[in-house]
Design an enzyme around this catalytic site. Sequence first.
Site, PDB file in Angstrom:
ATOM      1  N   ASP A  81      43.736  25.274 118.274  1.00 39.52           N
ATOM      2  CA  ASP A  81      44.670  24.507 117.435  1.00 39.52           C
ATOM      3  C   ASP A  81      46.091  25.083 117.588  1.00 39.52           C
ATOM      4  OD1 ASP A  81      45.367  22.641 115.458  1.00 39.52           O
ATOM      5  OD2 ASP A  81      45.021  24.081 113.829  1.00 39.52           O
ATOM      6  N   GLY A 180      49.791  21.974 105.163  1.00 32.66           N
ATOM      7  CA  GLY A 180      49.845  22.722 103.913  1.00 32.66           C
ATOM      8  C   GLY A 180      49.473  21.887 102.696  1.00 32.66           C
ATOM      9  N   GLY A 211      47.619  17.663 109.620  1.00 34.12           N
ATOM     10  CA  GLY A 211      48.074  17.691 108.228  1.00 34.12           C
ATOM     11  C   GLY A 211      47.340  16.697 107.350  1.00 34.12           C
ATOM     12  N   ASN A 253      42.561  16.460 111.429  1.00 33.89           N
ATOM     13  CA  ASN A 253      42.593  17.920 111.218  1.00 33.89           C
ATOM     14  C   ASN A 253      42.649  18.295 109.741  1.00 33.89           C
ATOM     15  OD1 ASN A 253      42.877  17.892 113.974  1.00 33.89           O
ATOM     16  ND2 ASN A 253      44.674  19.226 114.015  1.00 33.89           N
ATOM     17  N   ARG A 259      40.740  25.986 102.443  1.00 38.38           N
ATOM     18  CA  ARG A 259      41.344  27.164 101.799  1.00 38.38           C
ATOM     19  C   ARG A 259      41.343  26.989 100.279  1.00 38.38           C
ATOM     20  NH1 ARG A 259      46.515  28.773 105.678  1.00 38.38           N
ATOM     21  NH2 ARG A 259      45.355  28.660 107.629  1.00 38.38           N
TER      22      ARG A 259
HETATM   23  P1  13P Z   1      46.235  20.618 106.660  1.00 35.20           P
HETATM   24  O1  13P Z   1      47.221  21.696 106.329  1.00 35.20           O
HETATM   25  O2  13P Z   1      46.609  19.327 106.007  1.00 35.20           O
HETATM   26  O3  13P Z   1      44.842  20.994 106.374  1.00 35.20           O
HETATM   27  O4  13P Z   1      46.353  20.368 108.250  1.00 35.20           O
HETATM   28  C1  13P Z   1      45.628  21.162 109.142  1.00 35.20           C
HETATM   29  C2  13P Z   1      46.052  20.944 110.555  1.00 35.20           C
HETATM   30  O5  13P Z   1      46.740  20.019 110.908  1.00 35.20           O
HETATM   31  C3  13P Z   1      45.553  21.915 111.530  1.00 35.20           C
HETATM   32  O6  13P Z   1      46.076  21.683 112.807  1.00 35.20           O
HETATM   33  O1  G3H Z   2      48.176  23.758 111.338  1.00 37.83           O
HETATM   34  C1  G3H Z   2      47.844  24.912 111.151  1.00 37.83           C
HETATM   35  C2  G3H Z   2      46.464  25.217 110.677  1.00 37.83           C
HETATM   36  O2  G3H Z   2      46.330  24.918 109.317  1.00 37.83           O
HETATM   37  C3  G3H Z   2      46.100  26.627 110.997  1.00 37.83           C
HETATM   38  O3  G3H Z   2      46.764  27.501 110.148  1.00 37.83           O
HETATM   39  O4  G3H Z   2      47.924  28.958 111.781  1.00 37.83           O
HETATM   40  O5  G3H Z   2      47.598  29.696 109.407  1.00 37.83           O
HETATM   41  O6  G3H Z   2      45.647  29.581 110.977  1.00 37.83           O
HETATM   42  P1  G3H Z   2      47.008  29.047 110.625  1.00 37.83           P
HETATM   43 ZN    ZN Z   3      48.083  20.922 112.764  1.00 39.47          ZN
END
Ligand code: 13P
Ligand code: G3H
Ligand code: ZN
Length: 316
Positions: A81, A180, A211, A253, A259
């Site tokens: 990711d 977030g 997101g 995603n 969390r």
């Molecule tokens: P969220 O912060 O909405 O869970 O999005 C996660 C994400 O896009 C990871 O790539």
């Molecule tokens: O988009 C980011 C994901 O939520 C992953 O978060 O980079 O803090 O592991 P992180």
């Molecule tokens: Zn993302």
Amino acid sequence: MIVTTKDLFKVAYGKFAIGAYNINNVEQCMGLFKGCMDSQAPFIIQISKGARKYTAKEMLEAVIRAADKVFPGAVFAVHLDHGDEATCYDCINSGFYSSVMIDASHESFEKNVEITKRVVDKAHAKNISVEAELGMLGGVEEHVSVAESDAKLTNPNDAEKFVKQTGCDCLACAIGTSHGAFKFSGTQGLHFDVLEEIQKRLPNFPLVMHGSSSVPQDEVARINAAGGSLKGAKGVDADQFLKAAELGVTKINIDTDGRLVWTRVHREFFKQHPEKFDLRDPGVVFMAEYAKFIADKNVKLGSAGQLPAVKKALGI
Ligand code: 13P
Ligand code: G3H
Ligand code: ZN
């Protein structure tokens, strides 16, 4: 069984979306597998750069391989990711990842094309698929923080050019979400009009929605009641996932919501049991609650119940 992300997309396109869930530790991994087996859903495990650093990059690989044995019926892909170029190459060369995301969305269009194309060439040589990003989501990602005012929706004409020029296998589009727990200040929502235009220009091409956490208000209220302070947290309406899937969104995603489950479970547990200090006690509660959360989310994504069809289509 680990399968290619591409294969999962072929089965899902236009019908449902595959949940792409970030994990960082054993408890998340157990909850994720259990939730996907309970709901009979294929899924994508996402590993961020931060997750690779949290313990050691080898650790999550070992945990996932073990989970594959503990849950022999599971069908999933493993995805990097928000990778940078160097991390993409590390994952491509590791032989473990099904796909990588190169996120050069903060660069100019030309530079984004140049970097993405380099990664695509290296990944395709090893039969690994590549997710790229065009446009900019608001919120904070690991290596780049984007103010809401700087967030840019994906331009459909650019998306068509970008995919043709890079040869990427799927595209993360900015359609109004942000990373977030604090999305949509004001009355904004998902820009289905943008999605529709992108799908017209890129028919049958899998799109990705980052997101996409829903930030359930009951979860936020419980966290705050147990000593947390999350004010104004807000997310995506999960009832819109299937509409997005019909418009070509094949991967959705979700990280933040997981969390929040972790935070709620641990805050409530230690508030209710101030005398306890065995980390396994809340861990057991978390794994069960996370599994339940995943199973419910898969229903919203339309991936619940699809496991037999996916296995049949892939000849597993
Ligand atoms: P969220 O912060 O909405 O869970 O999005 C996660 C994400 O896009 C990871 O790539
Ligand atoms: O988009 C980011 C994901 O939520 C992953 O978060 O980079 O803090 O592991 P992180
Ligand atoms: Zn993302």
